[in-house]
Design an enzyme around this catalytic site. Sequence first.
Site, short mmCIF file in Angstrom:
data_model
loop_
_atom_site.label_atom_id
_atom_site.label_comp_id
_atom_site.label_asym_id
_atom_site.label_seq_id
_atom_site.Cartn_x
_atom_site.Cartn_y
_atom_site.Cartn_z
N GLN A 93 0.83 -1.20 0.00
CA GLN A 93 0.00 0.00 0.00
C GLN A 93 0.87 1.25 0.00
OE1 GLN A 93 -3.25 -0.88 2.57
NE2 GLN A 93 -3.93 1.21 2.62
N SER A 124 4.17 -6.51 2.79
CA SER A 124 2.84 -6.45 3.39
C SER A 124 1.78 -6.96 2.41
CB SER A 124 2.55 -5.02 3.87
OG SER A 124 1.36 -4.97 4.62
N LEU A 125 0.88 -6.09 1.95
CA LEU A 125 -0.10 -6.47 0.93
C LEU A 125 0.56 -7.18 -0.26
CD1 LEU A 125 -2.75 -6.14 -0.82
CD2 LEU A 125 -1.81 -3.92 -1.46
N ARG A 128 -9.51 -7.94 3.62
CA ARG A 128 -8.39 -7.59 4.50
C ARG A 128 -8.36 -6.08 4.73
NH1 ARG A 128 -2.81 -6.16 3.52
NH2 ARG A 128 -1.33 -7.12 4.97
N HIS A 161 0.13 -3.54 11.15
CA HIS A 161 1.18 -4.44 11.65
C HIS A 161 1.49 -4.27 13.14
CE1 HIS A 161 1.70 -6.06 7.68
NE2 HIS A 161 1.81 -4.84 7.20
N GLN A 186 0.66 -12.08 9.78
CA GLN A 186 1.29 -10.91 9.16
C GLN A 186 0.57 -9.60 9.50
OE1 GLN A 186 0.42 -8.99 5.81
NE2 GLN A 186 2.10 -9.70 4.51
#
Length: 315
Positions: free
Chosen positions: A16, A97-98, A122, A208, A257
């Site tokens: 992102q 991440s994503l 998500r 996170h 995660q």
Amino acid sequence: MGEQQLGNLAFLFPGQGAQAVGMLADAHAAFPEIGTTFQEASDALGYDVWDLVVSGPAEQLSLTEKTQPIILTASVALYRAWCANGGARPSVVAGHSLGEFSALVAAESLAFDDAVKLVRQRGQAMQLAVPVGVGAMAAILGVPDEDVVAVCTRISDGAAHHVSAVNFNSPGQVVIAGHAAAVEEAIAALKEAGAKRAMPLPVSAPFHTPLMRPAGEVLEQALSEIAVDDPIVPVVSNVNAELQTDGTVIKRLLVEQIASPVLWTQCVQTMLDQGCDRFIECGPGKVLSGLVKRVSKAVSVASIEAPDALKGAIE
């Protein structure tokens, strides 16, 4: 898939923040795979995803539940264009991440239409986990990782005043996140500790951190209904920076995660230790290319968002 298999090629997929109105316009004109991939995403999500990319507005594009499927779609579209034009199959993939979901689609662990719906859920769950304004994130430059961790540990005080280091992006570049007041306090303390920069990030949730655990529960439920196969190439996990080849383990790590730090510096190091010396950033922007160069100046790094760059990297 390209038939050529190279032992030294790693593919990286952005997270992102890489989105921009009008991104991939040149690639869309040059490669039919871009249009067909965005059409698949539109069919899965029930709205015109490409129109949102072309027309915006930027505020819509930046809503987490829209951003996540859009970046995933853009990344997978470019990967398909790479493969269709004779690009070599990577020996390892990773995503920030994503971006880990994009990496799993490229590794044939997750089906694309499953992935695009999954990351929308998500995004929604991450947005709902913490009310807007309660959480914050900030980028810290020029302070050793362990000092950032120590300051966050000192400032954190129970469930209502939490801040932690959440993205270890490259040596000397760490992102912190948590409750807004705790992040503010950490910024002040880290400036005193000699940070070159300590700046709030324009995001709406403390990604996170343990505050994201409710989103992890939503994702776990969604994943229970989706097949995650063993990948055809190893995927480096954000959670432990280790090579993953087991779909069952990958599924568990995707849940972890959401509320765990992204160990990106270690992920890059894992790929270097595997002998990777060519890195392709597959998606919008060039953020990950810059981070790789901060970990190792000895490797070649290319971003393939532009058609000429994609063709040049294949050659």
